[in-house]
Design an enzyme around this catalytic site. Structure first.
Site, short mmCIF file in Angstrom:
data_model
loop_
_atom_site.label_atom_id
_atom_site.label_comp_id
_atom_site.label_asym_id
_atom_site.label_seq_id
_atom_site.Cartn_x
_atom_site.Cartn_y
_atom_site.Cartn_z
CG MET A 97 8.40 23.47 2.13
SD MET A 97 7.39 24.67 1.19
CE MET A 97 6.29 25.13 2.36
NE ARG A 143 -7.21 -0.15 10.73
CZ ARG A 143 -5.95 -0.05 10.27
NH1 ARG A 143 -4.98 0.78 10.50
NH2 ARG A 143 -5.84 -1.29 9.71
CE1 TYR A 182 11.62 31.21 7.61
CE2 TYR A 182 12.05 28.86 7.43
CZ TYR A 182 11.63 30.21 6.74
OH TYR A 182 11.41 30.38 5.65
CE LYS A 190 -0.32 -0.35 4.94
NZ LYS A 190 -0.93 -0.83 6.18
C1 PLP Z 1 -0.64 -2.09 6.78
C2 PLP Z 1 -1.03 -3.43 6.97
C3 PLP Z 1 -0.34 -4.46 7.23
C4 PLP Z 1 1.05 -4.59 6.96
O1 PLP Z 1 1.61 -4.28 8.40
P1 PLP Z 1 3.13 -4.25 8.76
O2 PLP Z 1 3.45 -3.89 10.13
O3 PLP Z 1 3.74 -2.99 7.87
O4 PLP Z 1 3.92 -5.50 8.42
C5 PLP Z 1 -1.15 -5.68 7.24
N1 PLP Z 1 -2.33 -5.80 7.55
C6 PLP Z 1 -2.94 -4.62 7.34
C7 PLP Z 1 -4.80 -4.80 7.43
C8 PLP Z 1 -2.55 -3.53 7.05
O5 PLP Z 1 -3.19 -1.98 7.25
#
Ligand code: PLP
Length: 369
Positions: free
Chosen positions: A306, A133, A258, A35
């Site tokens: 930035m 969630r 800054y 992802k």
């Molecule tokens: C992101 C995610 C993972 C992967 O988790 P890692 O800790 O990066 O291995 C697995 N399952 C779900 C549902 C996730 O959202």
């Protein structure tokens, strides 16, 4: 090197995949979570490498991300963690591209059943065992079971651990027991044809009882330590580096950056590096992080702008040409987990926020073993 570049070692990702696979109980398969552009590292380059290593199942968050994975991997199984969202044409995604939604609530289940009709469109189902969630709760199991009557079997039933990186956390075993119980209620255990999945990267190290048939690893593939209490066994994957844009000799008292937060009183050499929070070098790192020039560790002084940071390079030997020597911001001597803790965050966020102004450069080195 325009501003900065991130060198990504595909070989290290290969070796992390192989090593994690070897940790799994017999019969459990390793899927890759890719992802958010493979945690910012470039899904189009990483998916083919993992597929070559034998990875057959990929997880993404959105349908758009799934199409990118499908484009570079024709035969893999792809799950979309967000499931069906209304605006999307699931007939197209599912039928034409073979992309599988993970259904997170009864609405999504109903939509899927409608799209599916009498066909065989595959989908996963997420159960909520403690994240609160996504996923169906215990109270929704009976209505779900009703909908699955008549032999509708999801291809995957999964849940997600909330505290897997903390081996001793009470919630781990609670979630595992709930997961098993929910699966029993749904009659989706062994011989149902449904694949069970609970563990992420860290979940692998909670014991074989957490592995089930499919493990979903993201972070550890990219070199993030899945066991924060122990030495990192994963191969380092990335090197974020840049070049010094300008050096200033300061020989009278002055302030830097800054807010004038950093005061200089003695003779100092200050280097400006053209990487800032818009590149993903988090503002929280100002005054906290350091970098490497050659063999010298140099502190980040003042605030992160930035587009730039400033380093106190007074300690760098004269013999080192600081105008050409790369500045290591994240890498072997500046591990992403360390940078993250300096920023008060986790390595996941550091990776996911490295912006596209930073050029991605790929090498394939560690994998030759
Ligand atoms: C992101 C995610 C993972 C992967 O988790 P890692 O800790 O990066 O291995 C697995 N399952 C779900 C549902 C996730 O959202």
């Amino acid at each position: 090197m325009p501003t900065g570049e991130i060198v990504i070692d595909l070989g290290a990702i290969r070796s992390n995949f192989r090593w994690l696979k070897r940790q799994l109980v017999l019969g459990s398969e390793l899927a890759a979570v890719v992802k958010a552009d493979a945690y910012g590292l470039g899904v189009e380059r990483i998916v083919p490498v993992l597929a070559e290593e034998g990875c057959r199942v990929f997880f993404v968050t959105t349908a758009e991300e799934a199409l990118v994975v499908r484009h570079v991997s024709k035969h893999s199984t792809i799950y979309v963690l967000n499931g069906i969202t209304e605006s999307q044409d699931w007939e197209l995604y599912s039928r034409d591209y073979g992309i599988r939604p993970v259904l997170n609530n009864l609405n999504q289940v109903d939509q899927w059943l409608e799209v599916r009709g009498a066909g065989e469109l595959a989908a996963g189902i997420q159960l909520d065992t403690g994240m609160t969630r996504y996923g169906l709760t215990e109270a929704q199991l009976t209505p779900l079971k009703k909908r699955l009557e008549g032999g509708v079997v999801p291809s995957l039933v999964m849940s997600h651990l909330a505290c897997a990186e903390d081996e001793l956390h009470w919630l781990n075993s609670v979630q595992m027991r709930r997961f098993k119980h929910f699966v029993d209620v749904l009659d989706l255990g062994q011989n149902s044809g449904c694949i069970l999945s609970l563990a992420n990267s860290s979940g692998i190290f909670l014991g074989e009882g957490y592995h089930f048939a499919l493990v979903r690893a993201g972070a550890a593939l990219y070199g993030i330590n899945p066991q924060p209490e122990q030495i990192n066994k994963m191969a380092g994957v990335l090197n974020l580096r840049a070049k010094v844009a300008q050096v200033r000799f300061v020989d009278s008292p002055t302030t830097v950056g800054y807010g004038a937060t950093h005061q200089i009183n003695a003779r100092t050499r200050v280097a400006t590096v053209p990487v800032g929070y818009a590149d993903g070098f988090l503002r929280a790192l100002g005054g906290r992080a350091s970098a490497y020039i050659g063999d010298t560790c140099v502190p980040v002084i003042g605030r992160v702008s930035m587009d730039a940071i400033t380093l106190d390079i007074s300690g760098v030997p004269e013999a080192v040409d600081v105008e050409t020597e790369p500045v290591e911001l994240i890498g072997p001597r500046r591990p992403v987990d360390v940078v993250a803790s300096e920023a008060g965050t986790i390595a996941y966020e550091i990776l996911a926020r490295i912006s596209h102004r930073i050029r991605r450069v790929y090498i394939d080195e560690v994998g030759g073993e």
